[in-house]
Design a protein around this motif. Structure first.
Motif, PDB file in Angstrom:
ATOM      1  N   THR A 151     -17.734   6.592 113.651  1.00  0.00           N
ATOM      2  CA  THR A 151     -17.793   6.432 112.203  1.00  0.00           C
ATOM      3  C   THR A 151     -17.064   7.589 111.543  1.00  0.00           C
ATOM      4  OG1 THR A 151     -19.257   6.265 110.269  1.00  0.00           O
ATOM      5  CG2 THR A 151     -20.002   7.644 112.102  1.00  0.00           C
ATOM      6  N   LEU A 152     -16.654   7.377 110.291  1.00  0.00           N
ATOM      7  CA  LEU A 152     -16.016   8.435 109.513  1.00  0.00           C
ATOM      8  C   LEU A 152     -16.975   9.055 108.504  1.00  0.00           C
ATOM      9  CD1 LEU A 152     -12.559   6.723 108.881  1.00  0.00           C
ATOM     10  CD2 LEU A 152     -13.198   8.329 110.701  1.00  0.00           C
ATOM     11  N   ASP A 153     -18.175   8.517 108.435  1.00  0.00           N
ATOM     12  CA  ASP A 153     -19.199   9.021 107.519  1.00  0.00           C
ATOM     13  C   ASP A 153     -19.870  10.235 108.150  1.00  0.00           C
ATOM     14  OD1 ASP A 153     -21.309   9.542 105.837  1.00  0.00           O
ATOM     15  OD2 ASP A 153     -22.180   7.528 105.950  1.00  0.00           O
ATOM     16  N   ALA A 154     -19.597  11.416 107.591  1.00  0.00           N
ATOM     17  CA  ALA A 154     -20.113  12.652 108.172  1.00  0.00           C
ATOM     18  C   ALA A 154     -21.638  12.732 108.124  1.00  0.00           C
ATOM     19  CB  ALA A 154     -19.512  13.855 107.449  1.00  0.00           C
ATOM     20  N   ASN A 155     -22.292  11.893 107.325  1.00  0.00           N
ATOM     21  CA  ASN A 155     -23.756  11.881 107.237  1.00  0.00           C
ATOM     22  C   ASN A 155     -24.404  10.934 108.239  1.00  0.00           C
ATOM     23  OD1 ASN A 155     -23.896  13.739 105.011  1.00  0.00           O
ATOM     24  ND2 ASN A 155     -23.200  12.067 103.678  1.00  0.00           N
ATOM     25  N   ASP A 156     -23.576  10.175 108.945  1.00  0.00           N
ATOM     26  CA  ASP A 156     -24.078   9.233 109.936  1.00  0.00           C
ATOM     27  C   ASP A 156     -24.346   9.977 111.241  1.00  0.00           C
ATOM     28  OD1 ASP A 156     -24.146   7.197 112.053  1.00  0.00           O
ATOM     29  OD2 ASP A 156     -23.406   5.804 110.524  1.00  0.00           O
TER      30      ASP A 156
END
Length: 323
Positions: free
Chosen positions: A116-121
């Motif tokens: 994923t590119l979502d750093a919060n994932d």
């Protein structure tokens, strides 16, 4: 006042026109869910995010530290990682990047992946897989930088790459997108005339780089950058194009001249607002085709800025791009 007005106009004219806000070099973009992610040249590859391709937030970088293999592979490593490409395939984001000694073909192309590119994932984690291709001065007449991945009609992945020397190359990849397919298949897809008295270890003239292949209208379009970047007001970068029915080529321009013989039809060049424009990528987002690149702003000390502009197609199915 004029500079302020120009920047304001650039911020509001995105819808199908042109948008420039952030200072970037060699931008590429992908989309995940409701966000766009931009990757560009910088220490560790710089990442930006945006909900609309208009308002961008810097997210940090892919690599907090240079991978160990880089320093053992490249003499005089320049420090910055150059010219990334980003794609999504089979549940992973693949980010290709270049490492090089400036002005030499002592270069490598590497790849890293994340779910994923979502750093919060919780699944956000870049895993580096090391080098795919290396060029060595005195051994190779090509330069292993500026990678871009494209798939042919059979789903076969290919990597285009290259800068100066003997032109731009295309090589068949394995389905893992991390290794070169065997037996190796290499093609020269574009080049410009090079002076014979230049040593093979020098970049020299024959300025061409940054290939990007985009499938549309039954053709593979090969976008390339001619001339020189990175020279401030003296920059002469411009974007050219050719096309082919086959991903391996031959690619020809509007006049039928092969890009292997220096051909190429003009897509975009500098004007009163830009000293030079180049190193593009091409995408379809939400049914609209876009050209993404950087330009050298004449109103802001030739700083390199993001340009995103819509691609139209003429009756002969050639790209038309206006700023």
């Amino acid at each position: 006042m004029k500079q302020t007005l120009f920047i304001f106009i650039a911020l509001i004219l995105f819808s199908g026109k042109v948008f420039s806000q952030i200072f970037v070099h060699d931008p590429v973009i992908t989309q995940e869910n409701d966000n766009y992610y931009l990757f560009c040249t910088g220490l560790g590859i710089t990442i930006w995010s945006s909900p609309d391709m208009e308002n961008w937030t810097k997210e940090g970088r892919v690599f907090e530290e240079t991978p160990e293999w880089v320093n053992t592979s490249i003499d005089d490593f320049a420090g910055h990682m150059w010219a990334p490409d980003i794609i999504y395939h089979n549940g992973l984001y693949y980010m290709y990047y270049s490492v090089s000694a400036f002005g030499k073909n002592s270069s490598c192309i590497g790849v890293a992946t994340t779910k994923t590119l979502d750093a919060n994932d919780p699944d956000y984690k870049w895993v580096d897989h090391g080098k795919i291709i290396q060029s060595v001065p005195g051994r190779d007449d090509w330069n292993a930088i500026d990678p871009a991945i494209a798939f042919d009609d059979d789903g076969q992945p290919w990597m285009s790459f290259g800068s100066f020397w003997n032109g731009l190359k295309l090589v068949k990849m394995n389905d893992d997108l991390k290794t070169i397919a065997q037996p190796e298949e290499w093609y020269t897809i574009a080049k410009r005339e090079r002076s014979f008295d230049i040593d093979d270890t020098e970049a020299g003239d024959g300025a061409i780089e940054a290939p990007y292949i985009f499938k549309k209208n039954g053709f593979y379009y090969l976008f390339v950058s001619f001339d020189y970047c990175c020279r401030g007001p003296e920059s002469t970068y411009k974007i050219m194009v050719g096309r082919s029915k086959n991903i391996e080529g031959p690619y020809v321009d509007k006049e039928g001249k092969s890009l292997e013989a220096g051909g190429g039809s003009l897509v975009l060049e500098g004007d009163k607002n830009w000293y030079a424009i180049g190193h593009n990528a091409t995408y379809t987002f939400n049914g609209t085709d876009y050209l993404v690149c950087h330009g050298y702003d004449t109103h802001d000390n030739a700083r390199q800025k993001l340009i995103i502009t819509e691609i139209k197609w003429d009756k002969e199915n050639w790209p038309v791009v206006k700023l």
